[in-house]
Design a protein around this motif. Structure first.
Motif, mmCIF file in Angstrom:
data_model
loop_
_atom_site.group_PDB
_atom_site.id
_atom_site.type_symbol
_atom_site.label_atom_id
_atom_site.label_comp_id
_atom_site.label_asym_id
_atom_site.label_seq_id
_atom_site.Cartn_x
_atom_site.Cartn_y
_atom_site.Cartn_z
ATOM 1 N N ARG A 16 5.582 69.939 50.631
ATOM 2 C CA ARG A 16 5.034 68.653 50.221
ATOM 3 C C ARG A 16 5.156 68.457 48.709
ATOM 4 N N GLN A 38 4.399 67.494 44.900
ATOM 5 C CA GLN A 38 3.160 67.655 44.149
ATOM 6 C C GLN A 38 3.138 66.727 42.953
ATOM 7 N N ALA A 81 0.917 66.723 39.315
ATOM 8 C CA ALA A 81 -0.018 67.448 38.450
ATOM 9 C C ALA A 81 -0.539 68.712 39.126
ATOM 10 N N GLY A 82 0.349 69.412 39.852
ATOM 11 C CA GLY A 82 -0.016 70.673 40.468
ATOM 12 C C GLY A 82 -0.790 70.568 41.774
ATOM 13 N N LYS A 83 -0.989 69.356 42.276
ATOM 14 C CA LYS A 83 -1.729 69.169 43.532
ATOM 15 C C LYS A 83 -0.836 68.457 44.532
ATOM 16 N N ASN A 84 -1.055 68.741 45.820
ATOM 17 C CA ASN A 84 -0.289 68.071 46.861
ATOM 18 C C ASN A 84 -0.432 66.568 46.746
ATOM 19 N N LEU A 85 0.695 65.882 46.779
ATOM 20 C CA LEU A 85 0.706 64.426 46.704
ATOM 21 C C LEU A 85 0.111 63.842 47.977
ATOM 22 N N GLU A 86 -0.774 62.891 47.824
ATOM 23 C CA GLU A 86 -1.358 62.165 48.946
ATOM 24 C C GLU A 86 -0.814 60.743 48.899
#
Length: 114
Positions: free
Chosen positions: A9, A11, A13-18
């Motif tokens: 998935r 990302q 900023a280091g987080k999974n894109l929603e």
């Protein structure tokens, strides 16, 4: 046949894109696998559909796929997307381009006149 590997998935900023709409995955899918149908491998410059591997609107009695999940989307040309439609997926009976080497489904041969 090109192997399909859209990777994990995307990302931000280091987080999974929603995403709020599955259409938001289109650019990321194109960036990862190019302007190709994931099923027939035809190159297209436009009209790539977002294909839900497990249908978002399944047949009666079948489970729906999560229509916003990265793991459930691929790119497909209109004919392939329409052919698959909302048919249920039976992984043991179907080659999926992301999970299987779909190249083995095809055999090439030289024409006898050549």
């Amino acid at each position: 046949m090109r192997p399909i590997d859209k990777g994990s998935r995307p990302q931000l900023a280091g987080k999974n894109l929603e995403v709020k709409s599955y259409a938001e995955w289109r650019k990321h899918l194109i960036d990862r696998i190019g302007y190709y149908c994931s099923y027939c491998n035809i190159p297209l410059s436009h009209s790539l559909n977002i294909e839900h591997v497990v249908p978002k609107v399944p047949r009666d009695g079948e489970n729906a796929g999560d229509y916003l999940q990265w793991e459930n989307v691929l790119l497909a040309c209109g004919p392939c997307n329409n052919k698959k439609g909302n048919n249920p997926i039976k992984p043991d009976q179907l080659y999926l381009p992301e999970n299987n080497n779909t190249f083995i489904s095809f055999q090439t041969a030289q024409h006898p006149d050549q």
